[in-house]
Design a protein around this motif. Sequence first.
Motif, PDB file in Angstrom:
ATOM      1  N   LEU A 124       0.835  -1.187   0.000  1.00 14.35           N
ATOM      2  CA  LEU A 124       0.000   0.000   0.000  1.00 14.35           C
ATOM      3  C   LEU A 124       0.874   1.242   0.000  1.00 14.35           C
ATOM      4  O   LEU A 124       2.015   1.220   0.472  1.00 14.35           O
ATOM      5  N   TYR A 125       0.301   2.312  -0.550  1.00 15.53           N
ATOM      6  CA  TYR A 125       1.028   3.560  -0.783  1.00 15.53           C
ATOM      7  C   TYR A 125       0.174   4.697  -0.248  1.00 15.53           C
ATOM      8  O   TYR A 125      -1.032   4.761  -0.522  1.00 15.53           O
ATOM      9  N   VAL A 126       0.786   5.588   0.525  1.00 10.34           N
ATOM     10  CA  VAL A 126       0.030   6.536   1.339  1.00 10.34           C
ATOM     11  C   VAL A 126       0.463   7.966   1.066  1.00 10.34           C
ATOM     12  O   VAL A 126       1.662   8.259   0.924  1.00 10.34           O
ATOM     13  N   GLN A 127      -0.520   8.857   1.030  1.00 12.66           N
ATOM     14  CA  GLN A 127      -0.269  10.298   1.036  1.00 12.66           C
ATOM     15  C   GLN A 127      -0.992  10.887   2.235  1.00 12.66           C
ATOM     16  O   GLN A 127      -2.206  10.718   2.382  1.00 12.66           O
ATOM     17  N   LEU A 128      -0.245  11.561   3.104  1.00 13.76           N
ATOM     18  CA  LEU A 128      -0.803  12.129   4.315  1.00 13.76           C
ATOM     19  C   LEU A 128      -0.654  13.646   4.306  1.00 13.76           C
ATOM     20  O   LEU A 128       0.277  14.185   3.680  1.00 13.76           O
ATOM     21  N   PRO A 129      -1.556  14.374   4.993  1.00 15.22           N
ATOM     22  CA  PRO A 129      -1.403  15.826   5.107  1.00 15.22           C
ATOM     23  C   PRO A 129      -0.089  16.159   5.811  1.00 15.22           C
ATOM     24  O   PRO A 129       0.409  15.368   6.624  1.00 15.22           O
ATOM     25  N   PRO A 130       0.477  17.316   5.529  1.00 16.37           N
ATOM     26  CA  PRO A 130       1.712  17.717   6.212  1.00 16.37           C
ATOM     27  C   PRO A 130       1.544  17.678   7.728  1.00 16.37           C
ATOM     28  O   PRO A 130       0.531  18.116   8.266  1.00 16.37           O
ATOM     29  N   GLY A 131       2.537  17.108   8.404  1.00 22.87           N
ATOM     30  CA  GLY A 131       2.527  17.049   9.856  1.00 22.87           C
ATOM     31  C   GLY A 131       1.752  15.886  10.434  1.00 22.87           C
ATOM     32  O   GLY A 131       1.746  15.707  11.661  1.00 22.87           O
ATOM     33  N   ARG A 132       1.102  15.095   9.600  1.00 18.05           N
ATOM     34  CA  ARG A 132       0.338  13.941  10.097  1.00 18.05           C
ATOM     35  C   ARG A 132       1.191  12.696   9.992  1.00 18.05           C
ATOM     36  O   ARG A 132       1.749  12.376   8.934  1.00 18.05           O
ATOM     37  N   ASP A 133       1.300  11.975  11.087  1.00 21.58           N
ATOM     38  CA  ASP A 133       2.093  10.747  11.103  1.00 21.58           C
ATOM     39  C   ASP A 133       1.294   9.564  10.563  1.00 21.58           C
ATOM     40  O   ASP A 133       0.059   9.534  10.674  1.00 21.58           O
ATOM     41  N   PRO A 134       1.979   8.590   9.985  1.00 19.33           N
ATOM     42  CA  PRO A 134       1.273   7.374   9.546  1.00 19.33           C
ATOM     43  C   PRO A 134       0.600   6.682  10.725  1.00 19.33           C
ATOM     44  O   PRO A 134       1.106   6.698  11.850  1.00 19.33           O
ATOM     45  N   GLU A 135      -0.541   6.070  10.466  1.00 19.24           N
ATOM     46  CA  GLU A 135      -1.251   5.350  11.508  1.00 19.24           C
ATOM     47  C   GLU A 135      -0.585   3.990  11.746  1.00 19.24           C
ATOM     48  O   GLU A 135       0.150   3.486  10.887  1.00 19.24           O
ATOM     49  N   PRO A 136      -0.806   3.394  12.924  1.00 16.47           N
ATOM     50  CA  PRO A 136      -0.136   2.131  13.247  1.00 16.47           C
ATOM     51  C   PRO A 136      -0.320   1.046  12.186  1.00 16.47           C
ATOM     52  O   PRO A 136       0.608   0.313  11.864  1.00 16.47           O
ATOM     53  N   TRP A 137      -1.526   0.931  11.624  1.00 16.73           N
ATOM     54  CA  TRP A 137      -1.751  -0.109  10.633  1.00 16.73           C
ATOM     55  C   TRP A 137      -0.960   0.150   9.354  1.00 16.73           C
ATOM     56  O   TRP A 137      -0.529  -0.784   8.670  1.00 16.73           O
ATOM     57  N   MET A 138      -0.731   1.437   9.041  1.00 23.43           N
ATOM     58  CA  MET A 138       0.087   1.772   7.886  1.00 23.43           C
ATOM     59  C   MET A 138       1.546   1.395   8.130  1.00 23.43           C
ATOM     60  O   MET A 138       2.225   0.846   7.247  1.00 23.43           O
ATOM     61  N   LEU A 139       2.017   1.662   9.346  1.00 18.71           N
ATOM     62  CA  LEU A 139       3.386   1.297   9.697  1.00 18.71           C
ATOM     63  C   LEU A 139       3.555  -0.216   9.695  1.00 18.71           C
ATOM     64  O   LEU A 139       4.566  -0.745   9.214  1.00 18.71           O
ATOM     65  N   ALA A 140       2.564  -0.926  10.222  1.00 21.50           N
ATOM     66  CA  ALA A 140       2.642  -2.387  10.259  1.00 21.50           C
ATOM     67  C   ALA A 140       2.692  -2.978   8.860  1.00 21.50           C
ATOM     68  O   ALA A 140       3.313  -4.023   8.636  1.00 21.50           O
ATOM     69  N   ARG A 141       2.047  -2.303   7.915  1.00 19.60           N
ATOM     70  CA  ARG A 141       2.027  -2.780   6.522  1.00 19.60           C
ATOM     71  C   ARG A 141       3.182  -2.220   5.703  1.00 19.60           C
ATOM     72  O   ARG A 141       3.265  -2.462   4.499  1.00 19.60           O
ATOM     73  N   GLN A 142       4.068  -1.466   6.354  1.00 20.68           N
ATOM     74  CA  GLN A 142       5.236  -0.876   5.685  1.00 20.68           C
ATOM     75  C   GLN A 142       4.814  -0.043   4.473  1.00 20.68           C
ATOM     76  O   GLN A 142       5.336  -0.209   3.355  1.00 20.68           O
ATOM     77  N   ALA A 143       3.867   0.861   4.716  1.00 20.19           N
ATOM     78  CA  ALA A 143       3.360   1.706   3.646  1.00 20.19           C
ATOM     79  C   ALA A 143       4.464   2.572   3.062  1.00 20.19           C
ATOM     80  O   ALA A 143       5.356   3.045   3.765  1.00 20.19           O
ATOM     81  N   ARG A 144       4.373   2.778   1.769  1.00 26.74           N
ATOM     82  CA  ARG A 144       5.357   3.583   1.036  1.00 26.74           C
ATOM     83  C   ARG A 144       4.702   4.850   0.503  1.00 26.74           C
ATOM     84  O   ARG A 144       3.466   4.950   0.461  1.00 26.74           O
ATOM     85  N   PRO A 145       5.486   5.837   0.046  1.00 28.03           N
ATOM     86  CA  PRO A 145       4.899   7.088  -0.450  1.00 28.03           C
ATOM     87  C   PRO A 145       4.040   6.862  -1.694  1.00 28.03           C
ATOM     88  O   PRO A 145       4.339   6.012  -2.537  1.00 28.03           O
ATOM     89  N   LEU A 146       2.975   7.650  -1.806  1.00 29.25           N
ATOM     90  CA  LEU A 146       2.051   7.517  -2.922  1.00 29.25           C
ATOM     91  C   LEU A 146       2.764   7.650  -4.267  1.00 29.25           C
ATOM     92  O   LEU A 146       2.401   6.965  -5.241  1.00 29.25           O
ATOM     93  N   ALA A 147       3.768   8.504  -4.327  1.00 23.61           N
ATOM     94  CA  ALA A 147       4.477   8.737  -5.593  1.00 23.61           C
ATOM     95  C   ALA A 147       5.165   7.484  -6.120  1.00 23.61           C
ATOM     96  O   ALA A 147       5.471   7.404  -7.311  1.00 23.61           O
ATOM     97  N   GLU A 148       5.407   6.504  -5.256  1.00 28.61           N
ATOM     98  CA  GLU A 148       6.083   5.282  -5.683  1.00 28.61           C
ATOM     99  C   GLU A 148       5.125   4.203  -6.180  1.00 28.61           C
ATOM    100  O   GLU A 148       5.559   3.140  -6.631  1.00 28.61           O
ATOM    101  N   ALA A 149       3.832   4.470  -6.134  1.00 24.28           N
ATOM    102  CA  ALA A 149       2.855   3.439  -6.481  1.00 24.28           C
ATOM    103  C   ALA A 149       2.939   3.067  -7.960  1.00 24.28           C
ATOM    104  O   ALA A 149       2.984   3.945  -8.825  1.00 24.28           O
ATOM    105  N   PRO A 150       2.944   1.777  -8.272  1.00 24.71           N
ATOM    106  CA  PRO A 150       2.892   1.318  -9.663  1.00 24.71           C
ATOM    107  C   PRO A 150       1.445   1.383 -10.165  1.00 24.71           C
ATOM    108  O   PRO A 150       0.629   0.528  -9.863  1.00 24.71           O
ATOM    109  N   HIS A 151       1.119   2.406 -10.923  1.00 25.96           N
ATOM    110  CA  HIS A 151      -0.269   2.687 -11.274  1.00 25.96           C
ATOM    111  C   HIS A 151      -0.958   1.525 -11.986  1.00 25.96           C
ATOM    112  O   HIS A 151      -2.175   1.341 -11.843  1.00 25.96           O
ATOM    113  N   ALA A 152      -0.233   0.743 -12.724  1.00 29.24           N
ATOM    114  CA  ALA A 152      -0.855  -0.360 -13.466  1.00 29.24           C
ATOM    115  C   ALA A 152      -1.283  -1.506 -12.551  1.00 29.24           C
ATOM    116  O   ALA A 152      -1.990  -2.415 -12.997  1.00 29.24           O
ATOM    117  N   GLU A 153      -0.875  -1.460 -11.284  1.00 29.95           N
ATOM    118  CA  GLU A 153      -1.166  -2.562 -10.375  1.00 29.95           C
ATOM    119  C   GLU A 153      -2.146  -2.193  -9.265  1.00 29.95           C
ATOM    120  O   GLU A 153      -2.425  -3.007  -8.374  1.00 29.95           O
TER     121      GLU A 153
END
Length: 278
Positions: free
Chosen positions: A122-151
Amino acid sequence: MTPPAPSETAPFPEGLPLLLAFDLDGTLIRDGGQDLPEDTAAALARLRALGVRTAIVTGRDLPPRGVSSRAEFDAVATNNGGRVHLGEDLRTSARFGPGDLEAVLAHELDGARVVLFTEDDLYVQLPPGRDPEPWMLARQARPLAEAPHAEVTKVGFWHPDVAGFAARLRASHPHLVVTGGQAPYPEFLTITPTGAHKAAALSLIAEALDIPLERTVAFGDSDNDEVMLELAGYAVQVGTLPLLTRHADVQVAGHGELGAYLNAVAERLEQRAALAPS
């Protein structure tokens, strides 16, 4: 004892074959929960021992381990039905086309939390100053810009004004599946590709298990369950969301009462089996 029927409009399917298809959050488990209630787990085991087939049909991209480890389901449909497993066999996995995903990401929701899901990440974009939520950290979320759009298989938005965006997207891209933005999730929106909805998943699972749709029972509590409850042979509304009431053959007060309802169904099946000629 028979299943409670405070607003029953049609008879529950008698005998086998029988497929029970469950939404997760707010239906099989508490909203956002990770574990099956004890009485629900016991009822599911009892039903499976009687030969009843069962399926999860959820908006989540993964069922929680506390559910999958406690009950053996014949099928698991995730991403609002866009991805369907029969046992270990992946039957379908819907992905966005490039034009559709670009339209979804061209939103006007300033400060929204946005999550793109693929089959494995999963790939995440958060508002400035907002930390990733625990479930995002557990899933090792990456920045939205890195998402492979075809997938990408699903997109989620969290924002107070998702309802307006949902209306615009439904008008401009009616083939996409847009759920949320209303009770019980007024600030959460899920978008899945064409055909990725719970009715399609129920139909695929029933066909794969060779069970007629009139022998299917769907359980749900929120707007993304509407199409599944409408298609199923028998619809069990969990809770009282007005949107679903017109489709419901019976209502169960909440997920905490579901175990008792399922045990009553099992008792009815046992009584029928005991009366059958040997």
